[in-house]
Design a protein around this motif. Structure first.
Motif, PDB file in Angstrom:
ATOM      1  N   GLY A 101      -3.888  26.620 -17.221  1.00  0.00           N
ATOM      2  CA  GLY A 101      -3.036  27.781 -16.971  1.00  0.00           C
ATOM      3  C   GLY A 101      -3.177  28.368 -15.575  1.00  0.00           C
ATOM      4  O   GLY A 101      -2.592  29.399 -15.266  1.00  0.00           O
ATOM      5  N   VAL A 102      -3.930  27.711 -14.719  1.00  0.00           N
ATOM      6  CA  VAL A 102      -4.143  28.191 -13.349  1.00  0.00           C
ATOM      7  C   VAL A 102      -2.975  27.749 -12.473  1.00  0.00           C
ATOM      8  O   VAL A 102      -2.489  26.631 -12.587  1.00  0.00           O
ATOM      9  N   ILE A 103      -2.524  28.642 -11.600  1.00  0.00           N
ATOM     10  CA  ILE A 103      -1.493  28.297 -10.612  1.00  0.00           C
ATOM     11  C   ILE A 103      -2.083  28.588  -9.238  1.00  0.00           C
ATOM     12  O   ILE A 103      -2.587  29.682  -8.990  1.00  0.00           O
ATOM     13  N   ARG A 104      -2.055  27.570  -8.361  1.00  0.00           N
ATOM     14  CA  ARG A 104      -2.571  27.758  -7.004  1.00  0.00           C
ATOM     15  C   ARG A 104      -1.488  27.442  -5.996  1.00  0.00           C
ATOM     16  O   ARG A 104      -0.614  26.615  -6.239  1.00  0.00           O
ATOM     17  N   SER A 105      -1.583  28.084  -4.867  1.00  0.00           N
ATOM     18  CA  SER A 105      -0.618  27.841  -3.791  1.00  0.00           C
ATOM     19  C   SER A 105      -0.967  26.554  -3.064  1.00  0.00           C
ATOM     20  O   SER A 105      -2.093  26.054  -3.132  1.00  0.00           O
ATOM     21  N   ILE A 106       0.016  26.039  -2.345  1.00  0.00           N
ATOM     22  CA  ILE A 106      -0.205  24.839  -1.535  1.00  0.00           C
ATOM     23  C   ILE A 106      -1.274  25.118  -0.477  1.00  0.00           C
ATOM     24  O   ILE A 106      -2.124  24.271  -0.206  1.00  0.00           O
ATOM     25  N   ARG A 107      -1.257  26.309   0.090  1.00  0.00           N
ATOM     26  CA  ARG A 107      -2.264  26.661   1.100  1.00  0.00           C
ATOM     27  C   ARG A 107      -3.671  26.600   0.499  1.00  0.00           C
ATOM     28  O   ARG A 107      -4.592  26.058   1.109  1.00  0.00           O
ATOM     29  N   THR A 108      -3.845  27.141  -0.688  1.00  0.00           N
ATOM     30  CA  THR A 108      -5.154  27.123  -1.343  1.00  0.00           C
ATOM     31  C   THR A 108      -5.589  25.692  -1.637  1.00  0.00           C
ATOM     32  O   THR A 108      -6.739  25.321  -1.397  1.00  0.00           O
ATOM     33  N   ILE A 109      -4.672  24.881  -2.145  1.00  0.00           N
ATOM     34  CA  ILE A 109      -4.990  23.478  -2.436  1.00  0.00           C
ATOM     35  C   ILE A 109      -5.370  22.752  -1.147  1.00  0.00           C
ATOM     36  O   ILE A 109      -6.355  22.013  -1.103  1.00  0.00           O
ATOM     37  N   ALA A 110      -4.603  22.981  -0.088  1.00  0.00           N
ATOM     38  CA  ALA A 110      -4.910  22.345   1.204  1.00  0.00           C
ATOM     39  C   ALA A 110      -6.282  22.783   1.713  1.00  0.00           C
ATOM     40  O   ALA A 110      -7.078  21.951   2.166  1.00  0.00           O
ATOM     41  N   ASN A 111      -6.571  24.076   1.638  1.00  0.00           N
ATOM     42  CA  ASN A 111      -7.875  24.580   2.094  1.00  0.00           C
ATOM     43  C   ASN A 111      -9.023  24.016   1.265  1.00  0.00           C
ATOM     44  O   ASN A 111     -10.063  23.650   1.803  1.00  0.00           O
ATOM     45  N   ASP A 112      -8.838  23.943  -0.044  1.00  0.00           N
ATOM     46  CA  ASP A 112      -9.892  23.459  -0.936  1.00  0.00           C
ATOM     47  C   ASP A 112     -10.156  21.963  -0.794  1.00  0.00           C
ATOM     48  O   ASP A 112     -11.269  21.503  -1.047  1.00  0.00           O
ATOM     49  N   THR A 113      -9.132  21.209  -0.418  1.00  0.00           N
ATOM     50  CA  THR A 113      -9.261  19.748  -0.363  1.00  0.00           C
ATOM     51  C   THR A 113      -9.381  19.182   1.044  1.00  0.00           C
ATOM     52  O   THR A 113      -9.728  18.017   1.208  1.00  0.00           O
ATOM     53  N   GLN A 142       0.841  -1.188   0.000  1.00  0.00           N
ATOM     54  CA  GLN A 142       0.000   0.000   0.000  1.00  0.00           C
ATOM     55  C   GLN A 142       0.880   1.243   0.000  1.00  0.00           C
ATOM     56  O   GLN A 142       1.883   1.303   0.710  1.00  0.00           O
ATOM     57  N   PHE A 143       0.531   2.227  -0.826  1.00  0.00           N
ATOM     58  CA  PHE A 143       1.289   3.465  -0.845  1.00  0.00           C
ATOM     59  C   PHE A 143       1.183   4.172   0.493  1.00  0.00           C
ATOM     60  O   PHE A 143       0.149   4.122   1.156  1.00  0.00           O
ATOM     61  N   THR A 144       2.248   4.864   0.864  1.00  0.00           N
ATOM     62  CA  THR A 144       2.232   5.655   2.091  1.00  0.00           C
ATOM     63  C   THR A 144       1.357   6.893   1.866  1.00  0.00           C
ATOM     64  O   THR A 144       1.045   7.260   0.731  1.00  0.00           O
ATOM     65  N   GLN A 145       1.012   7.533   2.957  1.00  0.00           N
ATOM     66  CA  GLN A 145       0.224   8.760   2.866  1.00  0.00           C
ATOM     67  C   GLN A 145       0.991   9.826   2.085  1.00  0.00           C
ATOM     68  O   GLN A 145       0.398  10.588   1.327  1.00  0.00           O
ATOM     69  N   GLN A 146       2.298   9.835   2.229  1.00  0.00           N
ATOM     70  CA  GLN A 146       3.122  10.807   1.520  1.00  0.00           C
ATOM     71  C   GLN A 146       3.009  10.609  -0.003  1.00  0.00           C
ATOM     72  O   GLN A 146       2.883  11.572  -0.753  1.00  0.00           O
ATOM     73  N   ILE A 147       3.028   9.360  -0.453  1.00  0.00           N
ATOM     74  CA  ILE A 147       2.874   9.083  -1.877  1.00  0.00           C
ATOM     75  C   ILE A 147       1.468   9.449  -2.333  1.00  0.00           C
ATOM     76  O   ILE A 147       1.285  10.048  -3.396  1.00  0.00           O
ATOM     77  N   GLU A 148       0.462   9.121  -1.538  1.00  0.00           N
ATOM     78  CA  GLU A 148      -0.916   9.475  -1.888  1.00  0.00           C
ATOM     79  C   GLU A 148      -1.068  10.989  -2.027  1.00  0.00           C
ATOM     80  O   GLU A 148      -1.667  11.467  -2.993  1.00  0.00           O
ATOM     81  N   TYR A 149      -0.534  11.759  -1.090  1.00  0.00           N
ATOM     82  CA  TYR A 149      -0.588  13.219  -1.172  1.00  0.00           C
ATOM     83  C   TYR A 149       0.148  13.700  -2.425  1.00  0.00           C
ATOM     84  O   TYR A 149      -0.314  14.593  -3.118  1.00  0.00           O
ATOM     85  N   GLY A 150       1.302  13.116  -2.699  1.00  0.00           N
ATOM     86  CA  GLY A 150       2.080  13.521  -3.862  1.00  0.00           C
ATOM     87  C   GLY A 150       1.326  13.270  -5.154  1.00  0.00           C
ATOM     88  O   GLY A 150       1.290  14.145  -6.037  1.00  0.00           O
ATOM     89  N   LEU A 151       0.720  12.117  -5.285  1.00  0.00           N
ATOM     90  CA  LEU A 151      -0.042  11.803  -6.494  1.00  0.00           C
ATOM     91  C   LEU A 151      -1.272  12.694  -6.617  1.00  0.00           C
ATOM     92  O   LEU A 151      -1.611  13.161  -7.708  1.00  0.00           O
ATOM     93  N   PHE A 152      -1.927  12.952  -5.502  1.00  0.00           N
ATOM     94  CA  PHE A 152      -3.098  13.830  -5.502  1.00  0.00           C
ATOM     95  C   PHE A 152      -2.688  15.245  -5.926  1.00  0.00           C
ATOM     96  O   PHE A 152      -3.350  15.856  -6.781  1.00  0.00           O
ATOM     97  N   LEU A 153      -1.588  15.734  -5.367  1.00  0.00           N
ATOM     98  CA  LEU A 153      -1.092  17.066  -5.725  1.00  0.00           C
ATOM     99  C   LEU A 153      -0.738  17.126  -7.207  1.00  0.00           C
ATOM    100  O   LEU A 153      -1.095  18.074  -7.910  1.00  0.00           O
ATOM    101  N   LEU A 154      -0.058  16.110  -7.707  1.00  0.00           N
ATOM    102  CA  LEU A 154       0.327  16.084  -9.116  1.00  0.00           C
ATOM    103  C   LEU A 154      -0.891  16.016 -10.034  1.00  0.00           C
ATOM    104  O   LEU A 154      -0.890  16.627 -11.108  1.00  0.00           O
ATOM    105  N   ALA A 155      -1.922  15.307  -9.634  1.00  0.00           N
ATOM    106  CA  ALA A 155      -3.151  15.255 -10.434  1.00  0.00           C
ATOM    107  C   ALA A 155      -3.768  16.647 -10.537  1.00  0.00           C
ATOM    108  O   ALA A 155      -4.185  17.076 -11.617  1.00  0.00           O
ATOM    109  N   ILE A 156      -3.803  17.361  -9.421  1.00  0.00           N
ATOM    110  CA  ILE A 156      -4.348  18.727  -9.421  1.00  0.00           C
ATOM    111  C   ILE A 156      -3.496  19.629 -10.305  1.00  0.00           C
ATOM    112  O   ILE A 156      -4.010  20.382 -11.136  1.00  0.00           O
ATOM    113  N   LEU A 157      -2.181  19.553 -10.136  1.00  0.00           N
ATOM    114  CA  LEU A 157      -1.287  20.414 -10.912  1.00  0.00           C
ATOM    115  C   LEU A 157      -1.321  20.074 -12.402  1.00  0.00           C
ATOM    116  O   LEU A 157      -1.176  20.960 -13.248  1.00  0.00           O
TER     117      LEU A 157
END
Length: 153
Positions: free
Chosen positions: A40-52, A18-33
């Motif tokens: 062409g949208v750029i969002r901050s990590i804070r915005t992504i964290a708040n939205d998700t 099973q993937f670690t939580q760190q890998i899951e977060y990384g894949l989730f972040l990469l999917a969003i990016l």
């Protein structure tokens, strides 16, 4: 008085592969990016964290590791944030895993960095390392051949 201990709820057992939580977060972040790269949208990590609802500090840690591995890039300025460094079809699952968790291995003795610093004391008579080395090679090759675009749709 006969007291029967209360039964604890069963813990969910984590699978070995099973993937670690760190890998899951990384894949989730990469999917969003990857999606935001297309728009062409750029969002901050804070915005992504708040939205998700993801942990900002943990997501930031993951983003920094991905940045160090040149999988994502930081964009400075008022509208800054992170963006994917390459198209999703040229970033591979194994690359992300190794950026976040280190070398892919099924046994600790198969880690090239570990064995140089701390050689295995059973090296001379180990009956399993060679065969598991083949398994490890196959798993690593599979992960390194799977582009993220196969998973983001």
């Amino acid at each position: 008085m006969n007291t029967i201990p209360k039964k604890r709820p069963a813990r969910a057992r984590q699978s070995f592969f099973q993937f670690t939580q760190q890998i899951e977060y990384g894949l989730f972040l990469l999917a969003i990016l990857a999606v935001e790269e297309e728009t062409g949208v750029i969002r901050s990590i804070r915005t992504i964290a708040n939205d998700t609802g993801l942990s900002f500090s943990f997501l930031q840690k993951v983003a920094n590791r991905l940045k160090k591995a040149e999988i994502i890039k930081a964009v400075r300025g008022k509208q800054g944030g992170f963006r994917i460094a390459r198209k999703a079809h040229s970033i591979f699952l194994g690359e992300v895993i190794e950026a976040l968790e280190g070398q892919i291995r099924v046994m600790s003795c198969l880690d090239d960095n570990r064995t140089k610093a701390h050689p295995c004391p059973s090296k001379e008579f180990c009956a399993i390392k060679h065969n598991f080395g083949k398994v490890n090679h196959d798993i690593r090759t599979t992960y390194l051949s799977k582009p993220l675009s196969e998973f983001f749709s």
